[in-house]
Structures are given as structure tokens and as C-alpha cells.
Design a protein around this motif. Structure first.
Motif, PDB file in Angstrom:
ATOM      1  N   THR A 141      33.195 -56.570 -34.863  1.00 18.35           N
ATOM      2  CA  THR A 141      32.987 -57.186 -33.628  1.00 18.35           C
ATOM      3  C   THR A 141      31.954 -58.345 -33.745  1.00 18.35           C
ATOM      4  O   THR A 141      32.239 -59.010 -33.088  1.00 18.35           O
ATOM      5  N   ASN A 142      31.939 -58.492 -34.989  1.00 18.20           N
ATOM      6  CA  ASN A 142      31.153 -59.606 -35.371  1.00 18.20           C
ATOM      7  C   ASN A 142      31.945 -61.024 -35.091  1.00 18.20           C
ATOM      8  O   ASN A 142      33.145 -60.956 -35.258  1.00 18.20           O
ATOM      9  N   GLY A 143      31.355 -62.509 -34.270  1.00 19.79           N
ATOM     10  CA  GLY A 143      31.915 -63.642 -34.255  1.00 19.79           C
ATOM     11  C   GLY A 143      32.700 -63.673 -32.821  1.00 19.79           C
ATOM     12  O   GLY A 143      33.163 -64.425 -32.732  1.00 19.79           O
ATOM     13  N   ASN A 144      32.170 -62.440 -31.784  1.00 22.51           N
ATOM     14  CA  ASN A 144      33.223 -62.709 -30.835  1.00 22.51           C
ATOM     15  C   ASN A 144      34.209 -62.898 -31.035  1.00 22.51           C
ATOM     16  O   ASN A 144      34.835 -63.893 -30.381  1.00 22.51           O
ATOM     17  N   GLN A 145      35.509 -62.185 -31.898  1.00 21.46           N
ATOM     18  CA  GLN A 145      36.514 -62.408 -31.870  1.00 21.46           C
ATOM     19  C   GLN A 145      37.400 -61.973 -30.694  1.00 21.46           C
ATOM     20  O   GLN A 145      39.280 -61.996 -31.092  1.00 21.46           O
ATOM     21  N   PHE A 146      37.475 -61.177 -29.820  1.00 22.31           N
ATOM     22  CA  PHE A 146      37.951 -60.162 -29.162  1.00 22.31           C
ATOM     23  C   PHE A 146      37.332 -60.564 -27.787  1.00 22.31           C
ATOM     24  O   PHE A 146      36.526 -61.120 -27.115  1.00 22.31           O
ATOM     25  N   GLY A 147      39.069 -60.527 -26.532  1.00 20.42           N
ATOM     26  CA  GLY A 147      38.618 -61.671 -25.462  1.00 20.42           C
ATOM     27  C   GLY A 147      38.257 -59.480 -24.483  1.00 20.42           C
ATOM     28  O   GLY A 147      37.440 -59.768 -23.424  1.00 20.42           O
ATOM     29  N   TYR A 148      39.003 -58.902 -25.626  1.00 19.15           N
ATOM     30  CA  TYR A 148      38.470 -57.696 -24.196  1.00 19.15           C
ATOM     31  C   TYR A 148      38.194 -56.430 -25.290  1.00 19.15           C
ATOM     32  O   TYR A 148      39.137 -55.780 -26.252  1.00 19.15           O
TER      33      TYR A 148
END
Length: 167
Positions: A141-148
Motif C-alpha cells: 500500500t506504500n505510495g498510495n497505489q490504490f483507489g480503494y
């Protein structure tokens, strides 16, 4: 014809239900930051940085002395002497700049080398936890790779527990 479509639809739906994957997430930065070995890594990096700083400070003091000497003697120097001394000072400036660049690269290489065992251990534990809990994929989840992200599938706490690290 209808029976062929019905058979194909049944095969398709059964394949889809069998082939479902279980995806989890993990925040490796949080885990790495809490690993007890991280303190030793930070200390080693700091020590290496201090050695480089010390070497650079020696070069900087030597350079400063030569600049002051040049300024003090500039009025009594010949043009040839001035050019020679200026060239010497410029060479020292270039060497200091090169030292800075190389020092930064060397620090990054050392940091990566010191961190490698931590990332290896983390990878092994993530694999163990994922297999034990039936996950087919674990994403970071590092680096805001996902929208949800469904927090029910975040195994960060499970990995911390497996490593014996308390939150």
C-alpha cells in the motif's frame, strides 16, 4: 443448441468460482520501520555519514586556507601566479563537488546493503502469512497505489505479530 449453451455457461461459471483469488495488502514501510534491526541499520548509516562528513570537512578546511592565502597574497602575485593559484582552487572545488556526489551515491549503496536483510526477512514472512491465510496475491500500500483497499485484507498486523513486533 440450448443444452450446449447451458453446458458452456455452467463450465464458465464453475471455472470462475474455482479460479477466484484472494488479494491482500501490506504496508511494508510500517513493518520495516518497527523492526528491531532497523535501529542498528540507522546507527550504521549515521556512522558512515559521519566518516564522510569528517573527510569532507578536512577538504573544506584545506580549501578555505588556500582561498585565504590567495586573497592575502593576491596583490603581490604576478599574473601567471594568480592564474596558477586560481586553477588550483578551481580544481579543488571540482574535487569537492565530485566528493559530494560520490559520497551521496556511496551512502545510498550502503543504505541499500544494510536494508537488504530486512527486506528479505519481511518478504519471507509475508509469504508465510499469505500462504497460511490463503492469499494468492499481496500488494503493498506504500505510495498510495490504490483507489480503494478493503482493510479486511490488510495483513500488516499479522506480519507484525509473526515477527513478534508490538504496535
Amino acid at each position: 443448441m440450448k443444452s450446449k449453451i447451458l453446458v458452456l455457461a455452467t463450465i464458465l461459471f464453475s471455472t470462475i468460482s474455482i479460479a477466484q483469488t484472494k488479494v491482500g495488502t501490506v504496508n511494508s514501510d510500517i513493518i520495516i520501520g518497527k523492526m528491531p534491526q532497523m535501529k542498528n541499520v540507522l546507527r550504521r548509516i549515521e556512522t558512515a555519514g559521519k566518516k564522510l562528513d569528517s573527510s569532507f570537512n578536512i577538504k573544506a578546511k584545506e580549501y578555505q586556507k588556500k582561498v585565504e592565502s590567495y586573497k592575502a597574497e593576491e596583490k603581490i602575485m604576478t599574473d601567471t601566479d594568480k592564474q596558477t593559484r586560481i586553477a588550483e582552487l578551481q580544481k579543488m572545488e571540482q574535487e569537492m563537488q565530485k566528493f559530494r556526489v560520490n559520497g551521496t551515491k556511496m551512502m545510498q549503496i550502503q543504505r541499500d546493503e544494510y536494508m537488504r536483510p530486512l527486506y528479505k526477512k519481511l518478504s519471507e514472512v509475508i509469504a508465510e502469512v499469505a500462504k497460511a491465510n490463503g492469499y494468492t496475491q499481496i500488494l503493498t500500500t506504500n505510495g498510495n497505489q490504490f483507489g480503494y483497499i478493503d482493510e479486511r485484507f490488510d495483513i500488516t498486523k499479522l506480519v507484525l505479530d509473526k515477527l513478534g513486533i508490538k504496535e
